[in-house]
Design a protein around this motif. Structure first.
Motif, PDB file in Angstrom:
ATOM      1  N   PHE A 178       6.995 -95.621 -21.516  1.00  0.00           N
ATOM      2  CA  PHE A 178       6.407 -95.118 -22.638  1.00  0.00           C
ATOM      3  C   PHE A 178       6.372 -93.502 -22.554  1.00  0.00           C
ATOM      4  CE2 PHE A 178       4.036 -99.293 -22.307  1.00  0.00           C
ATOM      5  CZ  PHE A 178       3.866 -99.429 -23.864  1.00  0.00           C
ATOM      6  N   LYS A 179       6.516 -92.941 -21.561  1.00  0.00           N
ATOM      7  CA  LYS A 179       6.732 -91.462 -21.544  1.00  0.00           C
ATOM      8  C   LYS A 179       8.152 -91.018 -22.141  1.00  0.00           C
ATOM      9  CE  LYS A 179       3.569 -89.972 -17.996  1.00  0.00           C
ATOM     10  NZ  LYS A 179       3.440 -89.568 -16.764  1.00  0.00           N
ATOM     11  N   ASN A 180       9.223 -91.715 -21.891  1.00  0.00           N
ATOM     12  CA  ASN A 180      10.533 -91.278 -22.305  1.00  0.00           C
ATOM     13  C   ASN A 180      11.365 -92.103 -23.259  1.00  0.00           C
ATOM     14  OD1 ASN A 180      10.600 -89.061 -20.312  1.00  0.00           O
ATOM     15  ND2 ASN A 180      10.472 -90.685 -18.811  1.00  0.00           N
ATOM     16  N   GLN A 181      11.472 -93.380 -22.942  1.00  0.00           N
ATOM     17  CA  GLN A 181      12.380 -94.215 -23.749  1.00  0.00           C
ATOM     18  C   GLN A 181      11.683 -94.410 -25.127  1.00  0.00           C
ATOM     19  OE1 GLN A 181      15.297 -95.124 -22.492  1.00  0.00           O
ATOM     20  NE2 GLN A 181      16.111 -96.111 -24.249  1.00  0.00           N
ATOM     21  N   PHE A 182      10.335 -94.809 -25.132  1.00  0.00           N
ATOM     22  CA  PHE A 182       9.702 -95.325 -26.414  1.00  0.00           C
ATOM     23  C   PHE A 182       9.447 -93.966 -27.230  1.00  0.00           C
ATOM     24  CE2 PHE A 182       5.883 -95.926 -28.616  1.00  0.00           C
ATOM     25  CZ  PHE A 182       5.957 -96.954 -29.238  1.00  0.00           C
ATOM     26  N   ARG A 183       9.385 -92.723 -26.608  1.00  0.00           N
ATOM     27  CA  ARG A 183       9.118 -91.417 -27.485  1.00  0.00           C
ATOM     28  C   ARG A 183      10.520 -91.220 -27.950  1.00  0.00           C
ATOM     29  NH1 ARG A 183       6.583 -86.689 -24.357  1.00  0.00           N
ATOM     30  NH2 ARG A 183       5.170 -88.160 -24.327  1.00  0.00           N
ATOM     31  N   GLN A 184      11.695 -91.399 -27.216  1.00  0.00           N
ATOM     32  CA  GLN A 184      12.794 -90.991 -27.851  1.00  0.00           C
ATOM     33  C   GLN A 184      13.301 -92.006 -28.994  1.00  0.00           C
ATOM     34  OE1 GLN A 184      15.443 -91.226 -24.419  1.00  0.00           O
ATOM     35  NE2 GLN A 184      14.473 -89.399 -23.432  1.00  0.00           N
ATOM     36  N   GLY A 185      12.830 -93.170 -28.683  1.00  0.00           N
ATOM     37  CA  GLY A 185      13.210 -94.121 -29.841  1.00  0.00           C
ATOM     38  C   GLY A 185      12.147 -94.019 -31.153  1.00  0.00           C
ATOM     39  N   HIS A 186      11.230 -93.613 -30.996  1.00  0.00           N
ATOM     40  CA  HIS A 186      10.439 -93.060 -32.086  1.00  0.00           C
ATOM     41  C   HIS A 186      11.000 -91.871 -32.765  1.00  0.00           C
ATOM     42  CE1 HIS A 186       6.727 -92.833 -34.660  1.00  0.00           C
ATOM     43  NE2 HIS A 186       6.738 -91.739 -34.047  1.00  0.00           N
ATOM     44  N   GLU A 187      11.310 -90.976 -32.001  1.00  0.00           N
ATOM     45  CA  GLU A 187      11.804 -89.816 -32.521  1.00  0.00           C
ATOM     46  C   GLU A 187      13.422 -90.113 -33.497  1.00  0.00           C
ATOM     47  OE1 GLU A 187      12.257 -87.170 -29.269  1.00  0.00           O
ATOM     48  OE2 GLU A 187      10.061 -86.791 -29.421  1.00  0.00           O
ATOM     49  N   LYS A 188      13.953 -91.080 -32.921  1.00  0.00           N
ATOM     50  CA  LYS A 188      15.258 -91.071 -33.505  1.00  0.00           C
ATOM     51  C   LYS A 188      15.002 -91.959 -34.800  1.00  0.00           C
ATOM     52  CE  LYS A 188      18.044 -91.935 -29.343  1.00  0.00           C
ATOM     53  NZ  LYS A 188      18.587 -92.929 -28.488  1.00  0.00           N
ATOM     54  N   VAL A 189      14.010 -93.067 -34.693  1.00  0.00           N
ATOM     55  CA  VAL A 189      13.666 -93.621 -35.880  1.00  0.00           C
ATOM     56  C   VAL A 189      13.097 -92.614 -37.156  1.00  0.00           C
ATOM     57  CG1 VAL A 189      12.063 -95.156 -36.930  1.00  0.00           C
ATOM     58  CG2 VAL A 189      13.089 -95.877 -35.022  1.00  0.00           C
ATOM     59  N   THR A 190      12.102 -91.782 -36.519  1.00  0.00           N
ATOM     60  CA  THR A 190      11.666 -90.621 -37.390  1.00  0.00           C
ATOM     61  C   THR A 190      12.786 -89.863 -38.393  1.00  0.00           C
ATOM     62  OG1 THR A 190       9.798 -90.577 -36.191  1.00  0.00           O
ATOM     63  CG2 THR A 190       9.856 -89.010 -37.532  1.00  0.00           C
ATOM     64  N   GLU A 191      13.680 -89.561 -37.296  1.00  0.00           N
ATOM     65  CA  GLU A 191      14.840 -88.798 -37.851  1.00  0.00           C
ATOM     66  C   GLU A 191      15.629 -89.147 -38.838  1.00  0.00           C
ATOM     67  OE1 GLU A 191      17.380 -87.641 -34.641  1.00  0.00           O
ATOM     68  OE2 GLU A 191      15.932 -86.329 -33.515  1.00  0.00           O
ATOM     69  N   LYS A 192      15.928 -90.639 -38.725  1.00  0.00           N
ATOM     70  CA  LYS A 192      16.651 -91.344 -39.791  1.00  0.00           C
ATOM     71  C   LYS A 192      15.742 -91.447 -41.147  1.00  0.00           C
ATOM     72  CE  LYS A 192      19.154 -94.310 -36.407  1.00  0.00           C
ATOM     73  NZ  LYS A 192      19.343 -95.705 -36.038  1.00  0.00           N
TER      74      LYS A 192
END
Length: 236
Positions: free
Chosen positions: A216-230
């Protein structure tokens, strides 16, 4: 929607009889609350295998960026199996009053009787037959795979072949054996599997917490940021 007006009363029956069981109805007539919970937990474990550790054999073969991802899929499958499939079956039986017309010693016929009340005998029989075949066949495949992989890990490839014949023999024995004896045997074997696995889960709880927190601190946040960028690039 069929019998939608009976849904509120279903919730009342579930919660009321969970703590004050009706002595005249059901397969546990006159049983204490603790005994009812014991049977409910045992049958629930047969349905979703939560706590048995067998599903990890399949989950461990999957490839993910983070172990917690597969863990959440494990939680999801228990939710679908128990909360959705089993609850829908229970609602079907309770809304059609099949539980009142069929005794507890013939509980396996309740689902068919409930479906017959809604879809008619012919269609209901076909649905139940196909469902039982699919559930039974996939269960046999799953148990065979589990047995093979465990035998192979412990004793080598030759043992995995022998495990197939053991599973086939167990299927034949279960089909012709006394239902009461089979359930009792399964309950004992279930305890032998669940108890050591639960002890292991307690010992590994720290690692599970560590992996979940990291996700939740790293992987989930990074995945959310990647989706937001797309999404941002899409809407520009």
């Amino acid at each position: 929607m069929f019998n939608i007006d009976a849904v509120p009363n279903v919730f009342y029956l579930i919660f009321a009889n969970a703590f004050t069981p009706m002595s005249a109805v059901g397969g546990f007539a006159g049983a204490a609350l603790a005994e009812i919970i014991r049977w409910g937990v045992a049958r629930g474990l047969y349905s979703n295998e939560a706590g048995m550790g067998s599903a990890t054999i399949v989950h461990s073969s999957a490839t993910n960026e983070h172990p917690a991802t597969q863990g959440f899929w494990g939680v999801f499958e228990v939710f679908v199996d128990t909360i959705l499939v089993c609850s829908v079956t229970a609602f079907l039986i309770l809304t059609t009053d099949a539980w009142m017309t069929i005794g507890g010693d013939e509980a396996s016929n309740m689902t068919a009787a409930a479906m017959a009340d809604v879809f008619g005998s012919s269609l209901a029989g076909m649905i139940v037959t196909i469902s039982l075949f699919v559930f039974g066949f996939t269960t046999v495949l799953m148990v065979t795979y589990f047995g093979e992989k465990q035998a192979e890990y412990l004793f080598g490839h030759a043992a995995s072949i022998a495990a197939r014949y053991i599973v086939i023999a167990a299927i034949f024995f279960g089909a012709i054996g006394s239902l009461l004896f089979v359930w009792s045997l399964l309950d004992i074997m279930l305890a032998l599997v669940v108890i050591p696995n639960l002890i292991t889960l307690v010992l590994l709880s720290g690692k599970v917490k560590e992996a979940t927190t990291d996700y939740f601190k790293n992987q989930f946040r990074q995945g959310h940021e990647k989706v937001t960028e797309k999404q941002d690039r899409y809407y520009q």
